[in-house]
Write a protein that holds these residues in place. Sequence first.
Motif, PDB file in Angstrom:
ATOM      1  N   CYS A  55       0.840  -1.210   0.000  1.00  0.00           N
ATOM      2  CA  CYS A  55       0.000   0.000   0.000  1.00  0.00           C
ATOM      3  C   CYS A  55       0.868   1.250   0.000  1.00  0.00           C
ATOM      4  N   SER A  56       0.280   2.382  -0.401  1.00  0.00           N
ATOM      5  CA  SER A  56       1.028   3.633  -0.184  1.00  0.00           C
ATOM      6  C   SER A  56       0.462   4.303   1.058  1.00  0.00           C
ATOM      7  N   VAL A  57       1.379   4.540   1.989  1.00  0.00           N
ATOM      8  CA  VAL A  57       1.000   5.031   3.311  1.00  0.00           C
ATOM      9  C   VAL A  57       1.358   6.505   3.443  1.00  0.00           C
ATOM     10  N   SER A  58       0.401   7.284   3.951  1.00  0.00           N
ATOM     11  CA  SER A  58       0.609   8.715   4.108  1.00  0.00           C
ATOM     12  C   SER A  58       1.251   9.031   5.456  1.00  0.00           C
ATOM     13  N   GLU A  59       0.726   8.425   6.528  1.00  0.00           N
ATOM     14  CA  GLU A  59       1.356   8.614   7.844  1.00  0.00           C
ATOM     15  C   GLU A  59       0.997   7.479   8.798  1.00  0.00           C
ATOM     16  N   ILE A  60       1.875   7.307   9.786  1.00  0.00           N
ATOM     17  CA  ILE A  60       1.663   6.286  10.820  1.00  0.00           C
ATOM     18  C   ILE A  60       1.908   6.948  12.176  1.00  0.00           C
ATOM     19  N   GLY A  61       1.067   6.602  13.132  1.00  0.00           N
ATOM     20  CA  GLY A  61       1.287   7.059  14.509  1.00  0.00           C
ATOM     21  C   GLY A  61       1.338   5.832  15.408  1.00  0.00           C
ATOM     22  N   ILE A  62       2.133   5.899  16.463  1.00  0.00           N
ATOM     23  CA  ILE A  62       2.167   4.812  17.448  1.00  0.00           C
ATOM     24  C   ILE A  62       1.963   5.438  18.825  1.00  0.00           C
ATOM     25  N   SER A  63       1.011   4.892  19.574  1.00  0.00           N
ATOM     26  CA  SER A  63       0.761   5.388  20.933  1.00  0.00           C
ATOM     27  C   SER A  63       0.954   4.233  21.902  1.00  0.00           C
ATOM     28  N   TYR A  64       1.273   4.567  23.148  1.00  0.00           N
ATOM     29  CA  TYR A  64       1.521   3.486  24.110  1.00  0.00           C
ATOM     30  C   TYR A  64       1.069   3.908  25.501  1.00  0.00           C
ATOM     31  N   SER A  65       0.894   2.895  26.345  1.00  0.00           N
ATOM     32  CA  SER A  65       0.587   3.113  27.761  1.00  0.00           C
ATOM     33  C   SER A  65       1.583   2.259  28.530  1.00  0.00           C
ATOM     34  N   GLY A  66       2.328   2.860  29.456  1.00  0.00           N
ATOM     35  CA  GLY A  66       3.367   2.097  30.164  1.00  0.00           C
ATOM     36  C   GLY A  66       4.727   2.405  29.570  1.00  0.00           C
ATOM     37  N   THR A  67       5.535   1.384  29.325  1.00  0.00           N
ATOM     38  CA  THR A  67       6.883   1.647  28.799  1.00  0.00           C
ATOM     39  C   THR A  67       6.841   1.782  27.277  1.00  0.00           C
ATOM     40  N   ARG A  68       7.813   2.542  26.734  1.00  0.00           N
ATOM     41  CA  ARG A  68       7.753   2.819  25.298  1.00  0.00           C
ATOM     42  C   ARG A  68       8.629   1.880  24.458  1.00  0.00           C
ATOM     43  N   ASP A  69       9.248   0.873  25.106  1.00  0.00           N
ATOM     44  CA  ASP A  69      10.196   0.007  24.380  1.00  0.00           C
ATOM     45  C   ASP A  69       9.565  -0.675  23.161  1.00  0.00           C
ATOM     46  N   TRP A  70       8.417  -1.296  23.373  1.00  0.00           N
ATOM     47  CA  TRP A  70       7.776  -2.022  22.271  1.00  0.00           C
ATOM     48  C   TRP A  70       7.320  -1.041  21.183  1.00  0.00           C
ATOM     49  N   ALA A  71       6.867   0.141  21.610  1.00  0.00           N
ATOM     50  CA  ALA A  71       6.452   1.170  20.650  1.00  0.00           C
ATOM     51  C   ALA A  71       7.629   1.578  19.759  1.00  0.00           C
ATOM     52  N   GLU A  72       8.801   1.746  20.381  1.00  0.00           N
ATOM     53  CA  GLU A  72       9.993   2.128  19.612  1.00  0.00           C
ATOM     54  C   GLU A  72      10.423   1.006  18.662  1.00  0.00           C
ATOM     55  N   GLU A  73      10.273  -0.208  19.154  1.00  0.00           N
ATOM     56  CA  GLU A  73      10.608  -1.378  18.323  1.00  0.00           C
ATOM     57  C   GLU A  73       9.693  -1.426  17.081  1.00  0.00           C
ATOM     58  N   MET A  74       8.404  -1.154  17.310  1.00  0.00           N
ATOM     59  CA  MET A  74       7.459  -1.146  16.194  1.00  0.00           C
ATOM     60  C   MET A  74       7.774  -0.011  15.214  1.00  0.00           C
ATOM     61  N   LYS A  75       8.191   1.133  15.778  1.00  0.00           N
ATOM     62  CA  LYS A  75       8.539   2.272  14.919  1.00  0.00           C
ATOM     63  C   LYS A  75       9.661   1.899  13.954  1.00  0.00           C
ATOM     64  N   GLU A  76      10.672   1.234  14.507  1.00  0.00           N
ATOM     65  CA  GLU A  76      11.821   0.830  13.696  1.00  0.00           C
ATOM     66  C   GLU A  76      11.395  -0.068  12.523  1.00  0.00           C
ATOM     67  N   ILE A  77      10.456  -0.965  12.824  1.00  0.00           N
ATOM     68  CA  ILE A  77       9.978  -1.913  11.811  1.00  0.00           C
ATOM     69  C   ILE A  77       9.094  -1.224  10.766  1.00  0.00           C
ATOM     70  N   LEU A  78       8.286  -0.243  11.215  1.00  0.00           N
ATOM     71  CA  LEU A  78       7.290   0.365  10.311  1.00  0.00           C
ATOM     72  C   LEU A  78       7.793   1.602   9.562  1.00  0.00           C
ATOM     73  N   GLN A  79       8.838   2.259  10.090  1.00  0.00           N
ATOM     74  CA  GLN A  79       9.293   3.514   9.475  1.00  0.00           C
ATOM     75  C   GLN A  79       9.619   3.394   7.969  1.00  0.00           C
ATOM     76  N   PRO A  80      10.223   2.282   7.528  1.00  0.00           N
ATOM     77  CA  PRO A  80      10.523   2.189   6.094  1.00  0.00           C
ATOM     78  C   PRO A  80       9.298   2.288   5.169  1.00  0.00           C
ATOM     79  N   PHE A  81       8.092   2.112   5.719  1.00  0.00           N
ATOM     80  CA  PHE A  81       6.898   2.119   4.863  1.00  0.00           C
ATOM     81  C   PHE A  81       6.285   3.506   4.690  1.00  0.00           C
ATOM     82  N   VAL A  82       6.878   4.509   5.357  1.00  0.00           N
ATOM     83  CA  VAL A  82       6.285   5.843   5.280  1.00  0.00           C
ATOM     84  C   VAL A  82       7.398   6.893   5.334  1.00  0.00           C
ATOM     85  N   ASP A  83       7.272   7.951   4.523  1.00  0.00           N
ATOM     86  CA  ASP A  83       8.308   8.993   4.479  1.00  0.00           C
ATOM     87  C   ASP A  83       8.305   9.845   5.745  1.00  0.00           C
TER      88      ASP A  83
END
Length: 278
Positions: A221-249
């Motif tokens: 797909c062509s992705v315009s933007e992605i947001g990640i929100s979390y409750s508690g520690t942000r480690d998993w959120a940051e891990e997901m960011k690393e994986i998903l960032q290549p799909f969006v400018d």
Amino acid sequence: MTQVKIVTDSSVTIEPEVVKELNITVVPLSVMIDSVLYSDADLEEGEFLRLMKESKNLPKTSQPPVGLFAEIFDELSKDGSQILAIHMSHALSGTVEAARQGASLSTANVTVLDSSFTDQALKFQVVEAAKLAQEGQNIETIVAHVEEVKKNTELYIGVSTLENLVKGGRIGRVTGLLSSLLNIRVVMQMKDDELQPIVKGRGAKTFKKWLDELVSKLSECSVSEIGISYSGTRDWAEEMKEILQPFVDKSISVLETGSIIQTHTGENAWAILVRYES
């Protein structure tokens, strides 16, 4: 030409500097913890989770009063501006209804929209609306664009416990889950104003496996933007960011979600919000 001002509620997860820069008015919900009432706007990052852990009962969230909406609308329209209020889904809160009632009591020209979402998926609509408002676009153009954004948005949420959803009475809106399975990890999608479970399982791999599926979907797909929100520690959120960032400018915002959402998700919850190109 009439100026349009944008209003939303504090279930939106958004950077404070963006609110300021785009002149967005955020109406706070309130949350009661062991008989003490806090405005959602006053709680610092991490503070709410600490208070919730220490409290005897699950916090209770309250929508803004109708009168507060009427006051805010009257104030914002003093210079002749029109108002566009975009709020979280009616399935999660009565806020959008309170805004509609507030609008009918106000002398202002107010259009109220149900975003069908919350958190950063609500932010996508609010920010796009505010940008167009700053460009001087009329209300019809802005509303049409917001509807387009809504149509191209997906909200996924992962919870590590169902306890808060059950206690908060939100589980009735989560179809097909047994409340006896409290310590289960569930990934849900907010679709048609309803939380629909997609995956459930017992270990951390539940989330990872689902993320792999999302990755293969996004790669087509062509992705315009992605947001990640979390409750508690942000480690998993940051891990997901690393994986998903290549799909969006655009850089992915990783933000702690507000107290209103944390009340219902509990600790170690996260959300991924995706907006596709239209």
